[in-house]
Design an enzyme around this catalytic site. Structure first.
Site, PDB file in Angstrom:
ATOM      1  N   ASP A  33       0.846  -1.195   0.000  1.00 26.90           N
ATOM      2  CA  ASP A  33       0.000   0.000   0.000  1.00 26.90           C
ATOM      3  C   ASP A  33       0.884   1.249   0.000  1.00 26.90           C
ATOM      4  OD1 ASP A  33      -3.222   0.509   0.922  1.00 26.90           O
ATOM      5  OD2 ASP A  33      -1.829   2.199   1.056  1.00 26.90           O
ATOM      6  N   ILE A  34       0.476   2.221  -0.811  1.00 25.61           N
ATOM      7  CA  ILE A  34       1.281   3.436  -0.969  1.00 25.61           C
ATOM      8  C   ILE A  34       1.207   4.331   0.276  1.00 25.61           C
ATOM      9  CG2 ILE A  34      -0.456   4.947  -2.038  1.00 25.61           C
ATOM     10  CD1 ILE A  34       1.705   5.613  -4.166  1.00 25.61           C
ATOM     11  N   ASN A  89     -12.764  -3.207   2.799  1.00 32.27           N
ATOM     12  CA  ASN A  89     -13.660  -2.054   2.867  1.00 32.27           C
ATOM     13  C   ASN A  89     -14.629  -2.137   1.693  1.00 32.27           C
ATOM     14  OD1 ASN A  89     -12.308  -0.994   5.130  1.00 32.27           O
ATOM     15  ND2 ASN A  89     -10.820   0.053   3.832  1.00 32.27           N
ATOM     16  N   GLY A  95     -15.873   2.802   3.773  1.00 36.66           N
ATOM     17  CA  GLY A  95     -14.638   3.550   3.596  1.00 36.66           C
ATOM     18  C   GLY A  95     -13.857   3.162   2.354  1.00 36.66           C
ATOM     19  N   GLN A  96     -14.528   2.509   1.397  1.00 31.25           N
ATOM     20  CA  GLN A  96     -13.817   2.106   0.182  1.00 31.25           C
ATOM     21  C   GLN A  96     -13.576   3.311  -0.713  1.00 31.25           C
ATOM     22  OE1 GLN A  96     -15.805  -0.957  -2.063  1.00 31.25           O
ATOM     23  NE2 GLN A  96     -14.113  -1.174  -3.521  1.00 31.25           N
ATOM     24  N   HIS A 102     -10.562  -5.251  -3.189  1.00 34.97           N
ATOM     25  CA  HIS A 102      -9.205  -5.487  -2.685  1.00 34.97           C
ATOM     26  C   HIS A 102      -9.242  -5.898  -1.230  1.00 34.97           C
ATOM     27  CE1 HIS A 102     -10.124  -1.183  -2.305  1.00 34.97           C
ATOM     28  NE2 HIS A 102      -9.431  -1.205  -1.178  1.00 34.97           N
ATOM     29  N   HIS A 104      -7.076  -5.814   2.221  1.00 38.91           N
ATOM     30  CA  HIS A 104      -5.939  -5.232   2.944  1.00 38.91           C
ATOM     31  C   HIS A 104      -5.362  -6.288   3.883  1.00 38.91           C
ATOM     32  CE1 HIS A 104      -6.849  -0.824   2.230  1.00 38.91           C
ATOM     33  NE2 HIS A 104      -8.063  -1.308   2.042  1.00 38.91           N
TER      34      HIS A 104
HETATM   35  P1  AMP Z   1      -9.765   1.475   0.339  1.00 38.90           P
HETATM   36  O1  AMP Z   1      -9.855   2.743   1.135  1.00 38.90           O
HETATM   37  O2  AMP Z   1     -10.165   0.250   1.081  1.00 38.90           O
HETATM   38  O3  AMP Z   1     -10.462   1.606  -0.994  1.00 38.90           O
HETATM   39  O4  AMP Z   1      -8.226   1.245   0.064  1.00 38.90           O
HETATM   40  C1  AMP Z   1      -7.540   1.724  -1.046  1.00 38.90           C
HETATM   41  C2  AMP Z   1      -6.086   1.619  -0.704  1.00 38.90           C
HETATM   42  O5  AMP Z   1      -5.338   1.732  -1.888  1.00 38.90           O
HETATM   43  C3  AMP Z   1      -5.603   2.725   0.243  1.00 38.90           C
HETATM   44  O6  AMP Z   1      -5.054   2.131   1.408  1.00 38.90           O
HETATM   45  C4  AMP Z   1      -4.561   3.455  -0.580  1.00 38.90           C
HETATM   46  O7  AMP Z   1      -3.474   3.898   0.195  1.00 38.90           O
HETATM   47  C5  AMP Z   1      -4.151   2.402  -1.594  1.00 38.90           C
HETATM   48  N1  AMP Z   1      -3.625   2.928  -2.827  1.00 38.90           N
HETATM   49  C6  AMP Z   1      -4.180   3.887  -3.614  1.00 38.90           C
HETATM   50  N2  AMP Z   1      -3.414   4.103  -4.695  1.00 38.90           N
HETATM   51  C7  AMP Z   1      -2.370   3.248  -4.594  1.00 38.90           C
HETATM   52  C8  AMP Z   1      -1.227   2.983  -5.407  1.00 38.90           C
HETATM   53  N3  AMP Z   1      -0.999   3.659  -6.530  1.00 38.90           N
HETATM   54  N4  AMP Z   1      -0.354   2.048  -4.996  1.00 38.90           N
HETATM   55  C9  AMP Z   1      -0.554   1.375  -3.851  1.00 38.90           C
HETATM   56  N5  AMP Z   1      -1.618   1.565  -3.051  1.00 38.90           N
HETATM   57  C10 AMP Z   1      -2.507   2.505  -3.409  1.00 38.90           C
END
Ligand code: AMP
Length: 116
Positions: A33-34, A89, A95-96, A102, A104
């Site tokens: 995760d970024i 999520n 909170g998605q 995906h 986590h």
């Molecule tokens: P959610 O809030 O459950 O939709 O999670 C989306 C997740 O994707 C968040 O934790 C972000 O930090 C992660 N995310 C978004 N863009 C990227 C990216 N380019 N590379 C890695 N993780 C990302």
């Protein structure tokens, strides 16, 4: 619910934007995760662009099982022998923010409960 299936995760699958990929097979991809919320924070996604868990259908049952087994595998490879949390999520109240299903994987510290 049917939001666009083209997301930043689609671009990661196609290698159009960089990601720190830790696992890949023909059905799934896992990357760091970024914006990590724990010392280890990895995202596992299906290559099939299902927007949310609420959009998954009975035909996806094997894929959903594969995602959880992939999460287990990735967590083990990340050294999370003391445990970890798996979160999906779902939708706005969940909170998605990225509308590509995906999982986590969070670990490397004691996690609190209940989540916010
Ligand atoms: P959610 O809030 O459950 O939709 O999670 C989306 C997740 O994707 C968040 O934790 C972000 O930090 C992660 N995310 C978004 N863009 C990227 C990216 N380019 N590379 C890695 N993780 C990302």
């Amino acid at each position: 619910m049917s939001k666009t299936t083209e997301t930043i995760f689609s671009k990661i699958i196609r290698r159009e934007i960089p990601a720190d990929i830790v696992y890949e097979d023909n059905l799934a991809l896992a990357f760091k995760d970024i914006h990590p919320q724990a010392p280890i924070h990895i995202i596992v996604i299906p290559k099939k662009p299902i927007p949310t868990l609420a959009d998954a259908e009975s035909q996806d049952h094997a894929l959903l099982g594969h995602l959880l087994l992939t999460a287990k595998r990735v967590a083990k490879e990340a050294g999370l022998e003391k445990g970890y949390r798996v979160v999906i999520n779902t939708g706005d109240d969940g909170g998605q923010t990225v509308h590509h299903l995906h999982v986590h994987i969070l670990g490397g510290r004691q996690l609190n409960w209940p989540p916010g």
